[in-house]
Design a protein around this motif. Sequence first.
Motif, PDB file in Angstrom:
ATOM      1  N   ARG A   1       0.858  -1.186   0.000  1.00  0.00           N
ATOM      2  CA  ARG A   1       0.000   0.000   0.000  1.00  0.00           C
ATOM      3  C   ARG A   1       0.895   1.236   0.000  1.00  0.00           C
TER       4      ARG A   1
ATOM      5  N   VAL B   1      -1.458  -1.137  -4.042  1.00  0.00           N
ATOM      6  CA  VAL B   1      -2.739  -0.525  -3.734  1.00  0.00           C
ATOM      7  C   VAL B   1      -2.506   0.922  -3.309  1.00  0.00           C
ATOM      8  N   THR B   2      -3.340   1.812  -3.823  1.00  0.00           N
ATOM      9  CA  THR B   2      -3.323   3.219  -3.438  1.00  0.00           C
ATOM     10  C   THR B   2      -4.749   3.624  -3.107  1.00  0.00           C
ATOM     11  N   ASP B   3      -4.936   4.311  -1.982  1.00  0.00           N
ATOM     12  CA  ASP B   3      -6.283   4.759  -1.649  1.00  0.00           C
ATOM     13  C   ASP B   3      -6.679   5.912  -2.567  1.00  0.00           C
ATOM     14  N   ARG B   4      -7.960   6.139  -2.701  1.00  0.00           N
ATOM     15  CA  ARG B   4      -8.457   7.128  -3.665  1.00  0.00           C
ATOM     16  C   ARG B   4      -8.035   8.556  -3.329  1.00  0.00           C
TER      17      ARG B   4
ATOM     18  N   ALA C   1       0.614   5.314   0.291  1.00  0.00           N
ATOM     19  CA  ALA C   1      -0.320   6.355   0.717  1.00  0.00           C
ATOM     20  C   ALA C   1       0.429   7.665   0.932  1.00  0.00           C
TER      21      ALA C   1
ATOM     22  N   ARG D   1      -5.950  -0.365  -7.665  1.00  0.00           N
ATOM     23  CA  ARG D   1      -5.105  -1.563  -7.599  1.00  0.00           C
ATOM     24  C   ARG D   1      -4.353  -1.755  -8.917  1.00  0.00           C
TER      25      ARG D   1
ATOM     26  N   ASP E   1     -10.143   1.867  -3.551  1.00  0.00           N
ATOM     27  CA  ASP E   1      -8.727   1.577  -3.778  1.00  0.00           C
ATOM     28  C   ASP E   1      -8.411   1.483  -5.265  1.00  0.00           C
TER      29      ASP E   1
ATOM     30  N   GLU F   1      -8.861  -4.194   2.082  1.00  0.00           N
ATOM     31  CA  GLU F   1      -9.378  -3.648   0.833  1.00  0.00           C
ATOM     32  C   GLU F   1     -10.303  -2.502   1.205  1.00  0.00           C
TER      33      GLU F   1
END
Length: 123
Positions: free
Chosen positions: A44, A80-83, A46, A71, A69, A65
């Motif tokens: 991840r 994975v990167t958060d929005r 961030a 992906r 996200d 999850e």
Amino acid sequence: MTTTDVNAGTTTTETPEGVALTDGAATKVRALLAGAERDDLALRIAVQPGGCSGLRYQLFFDERELDGDVRADFSGVNVVTDRMSAPYLMGATIDFVDTIEKQGFTIDNPNATGSCACGDSFN
């Protein structure tokens, strides 16, 4: 899209969202995951408030999850990167360096307008 820097000998794979992971970074992440003996983790990436320049990167293994996200898969590495972080990371390249002077993940981010002297945070 995959690009190769002939002079540096590195290959970078970019997602449609614009985050890129070099082969060196993917290799290091795979090695770390093998040591953890877990196949349910993703890397991840961030952006969080903090540091002397206002924002700081966070890279960690995560099994969660989250809604929204972004992906991507880089040579078998789930990233994975958060929005909320995705816009800050568009066009960024994540690499792993291992030299006498420095060892660790580096992020080359064209969205960063400045960074602190220690290089841990950006704005």
